[in-house]
Design a protein around this motif. Sequence first.
Motif, PDB file in Angstrom:
ATOM      1  N   LYS B  28     -18.891 -10.483  20.476  1.00 15.48           N
ATOM      2  CA  LYS B  28     -20.185 -11.133  20.227  1.00 15.48           C
ATOM      3  C   LYS B  28     -20.509 -12.133  21.337  1.00 15.48           C
ATOM      4  N   GLU B  29     -19.489 -12.878  21.790  1.00 14.66           N
ATOM      5  CA  GLU B  29     -19.684 -13.844  22.871  1.00 14.66           C
ATOM      6  C   GLU B  29     -20.001 -13.101  24.173  1.00 14.66           C
ATOM      7  N   GLY B  32     -23.593 -12.280  24.411  1.00 10.45           N
ATOM      8  CA  GLY B  32     -24.509 -13.418  24.417  1.00 10.45           C
ATOM      9  C   GLY B  32     -24.988 -13.770  25.814  1.00 10.45           C
ATOM     10  N   VAL B 166     -16.972 -19.478  17.264  1.00 11.17           N
ATOM     11  CA  VAL B 166     -16.790 -18.691  18.483  1.00 11.17           C
ATOM     12  C   VAL B 166     -15.379 -18.094  18.524  1.00 11.17           C
ATOM     13  N   TYR B 279     -24.869 -18.405  22.183  1.00 13.89           N
ATOM     14  CA  TYR B 279     -25.465 -17.239  21.517  1.00 13.89           C
ATOM     15  C   TYR B 279     -26.984 -17.265  21.678  1.00 13.89           C
ATOM     16  N   ASP B 280     -27.588 -16.106  21.545  1.00 11.07           N
ATOM     17  CA  ASP B 280     -29.043 -16.029  21.384  1.00 11.07           C
ATOM     18  C   ASP B 280     -29.283 -16.016  19.877  1.00 11.07           C
ATOM     19  N   GLN B 284     -28.918 -12.703  17.735  1.00  4.32           N
ATOM     20  CA  GLN B 284     -27.511 -12.563  17.350  1.00  4.32           C
ATOM     21  C   GLN B 284     -27.208 -13.098  15.945  1.00  4.32           C
ATOM     22  N   THR B 286     -26.989 -15.983  14.558  1.00  7.26           N
ATOM     23  CA  THR B 286     -25.948 -17.008  14.485  1.00  7.26           C
ATOM     24  C   THR B 286     -26.472 -18.324  13.908  1.00  7.26           C
ATOM     25  N   GLY B 290     -23.274 -21.760  17.828  1.00 13.79           N
ATOM     26  CA  GLY B 290     -21.838 -21.487  17.808  1.00 13.79           C
ATOM     27  C   GLY B 290     -21.052 -22.743  17.486  1.00 13.79           C
ATOM     28  N   CYS B 295     -15.623 -22.806  21.362  1.00 13.13           N
ATOM     29  CA  CYS B 295     -17.025 -22.846  21.796  1.00 13.13           C
ATOM     30  C   CYS B 295     -17.197 -23.736  23.025  1.00 13.13           C
TER      31      CYS B 295
END
Lengths: 348, 348
Positions: B28-29, B32, B166, B279-280, B284, B286, B290, B295
């Motif tokens: 996921k990171e 981003g 994160v 993150y977006d 995403q 989130t 994060g 993070c």
Amino acid sequence: MSQSLGKASVRPEKPVYILNSASAVGTKEGEGPLGLLFDKVGEDDMFGCSTWEEAESTLQKDAVGLALEKAGLSQEDISFIFAGDLLGQSIATSFGISSYQIPLLGVYGACSTCGESLALGTMSIAGGFADRVVCVTSSHFASAEKEFRFPLEYGNQRPLSATWTVTGSGAFVLGSEEVMAESKSSGKGSPRARITGITVGKIVDYGLKDSMNMGACMAPAAASTLEQHFIDFDSQPNCYDKIITGDLGKVGQKVLIDLMNEKGYDISAQHMDCGIEIYDGDSQDTHSGGSGCGCSAVTLSAYILKQLEEHNWKKVLFMPTGALLSKTSFNEGKSVPGIAHGIVIECV
Amino acid sequence: MSQSLGKASVRPEKPVYILNSASAVGTKEGEGPLGLLFDKVGEDDMFGCSTWEEAESTLQKDAVGLALEKAGLSQEDISFIFAGDLLGQSIATSFGISSYQIPLLGVYGACSTCGESLALGTMSIAGGFADRVVCVTSSHFASAEKEFRFPLEYGNQRPLSATWTVTGSGAFVLGSEEVMAESKSSGKGSPRARITGITVGKIVDYGLKDSMNMGACMAPAAASTLEQHFIDFDSQPNCYDKIITGDLGKVGQKVLIDLMNEKGYDISAQHMDCGIEIYDGDSQDTHSGGSGCGCSAVTLSAYILKQLEEHNWKKVLFMPTGALLSKTSFNEGKSVPGIAHGIVIECV
């Protein structure tokens, strides 16, 4: 300027002083062989709180308060507090010392945490970053059983190799030579002892998985740190009046002495373990001995520093030992790695 | 020699250098906005392991290995490793870095741990106790959800104020002026940046109890450390190109800016939050941003140090924020106290 001695050890250019210290313990510790030496013994192990965790927090708060009072200092005199405990996310610390409003550096080294906090506290003073710091650690029998093993209500059986987590907290006020001299001249009393060397330990994992025999799990780490210490300081067992581990207990003590013999060092005359000293194993049903962050911390404050003050001992190596497990790592079948940090403490 | 600046702050007499660093993150990171900047992105979030905890340990091991490799160093060159994570008894650390056999000083400051490790690492070098140290911290979305909230399988709903932990680990190799010069002359490369100041935070507890709104719980601690920092260093917001918190997220950012306005400081032009950058939030899912030890650590290594290297920024205040709760303290109805540590990082 170099105060390093090999990669793992530190020798401060000027000694760092233990200005004063305090210990607060539970009822069982109060009934043990060192009972009369502790500063505060609780009437019961709840200390007026509604949960075991709050009770442990209260122990830390009391130990820090007493140590500051005995040193004639207030929280405003302290630059940093190095603090930790055994609970997940160190909540005994977070809720125990927040009222003091001292900048916090949280440490975790399982039951070696007292040694780690003294190591970092000493470095912060010897490096010129602070004049006075506090180091505090704690453990509580009931919160530790809940955290690592079973709730007390289950009444689980304990093998003879198991140790009994000490309910107690020890706090130490460290200071530089300058503030020590100032304390003395202003009538606030002499320091209890001085810290003259540090050996920081590595993680040592022999693959043992028995959380009911933590002495055996931690002994290899104690042996590793001790050997490194002898090398770095070019010393031998007889350079110390006592070589004091934190909570190896009777089983771990035997393993450590054997491992050191294999490395060519006979420490049988000097070795002492806080976990063996704090309870009367026969009458108090504590099996291998005491354990926990609090075990070495309260024994240092109440008993070891007293021997140094009375010049019965001149120089000791204080080496708390830690078992780096959690209930999650245990349940996932992982081993119990160990760690130990050595602190050279001398009489003044 | 005094390197202290007020009771909470430290200004090293000689700067300490970040010789090199590395970041390892999850999928996921990697997807981003900072995805292309990380040194290693996992193919899935298990990293070849059978448990989430082992996966997090692997992240730490990889980050340390990569950072040493990038610095052209081996584990024998390192005196101490300052390491920690969010899991109970810091097991991601214990099982992640044990293979390196570097003397370990374990630290815990919740998601502020990256700042704490850099503070202590800097002091150990500036105090002359070590030439080179490593600082490493990590978090993992799945191990953190299990540790603090619910197993992923429950599929629980998350409010918009919640942050997303994160999956990542950041490792930093710090060194003295002498070893930095040696690295440079032997072709091992220039340092990434230098650390020129530290402000250690206190526990700040406004009594908030919502573990799904940790930004609001931590913002008062960030404000406290920031105000102390401005006083101790006699500085103002515009002395820094960026003032960077760790994981306040969108909700916490607003609270921090408001609290600082009340104290007479407008930081709206300088403030940046690693949790917002990583993150977006819209694509995403989130929510507030994060969070986690990882993070701030991976954002510092991959993004912030890059900006300093490219001289887009000259001086930043990096201030990771931590929420000092555990599932036990939460279930017992306790508040969520916060802490934040500030590190001044300048370009070389």
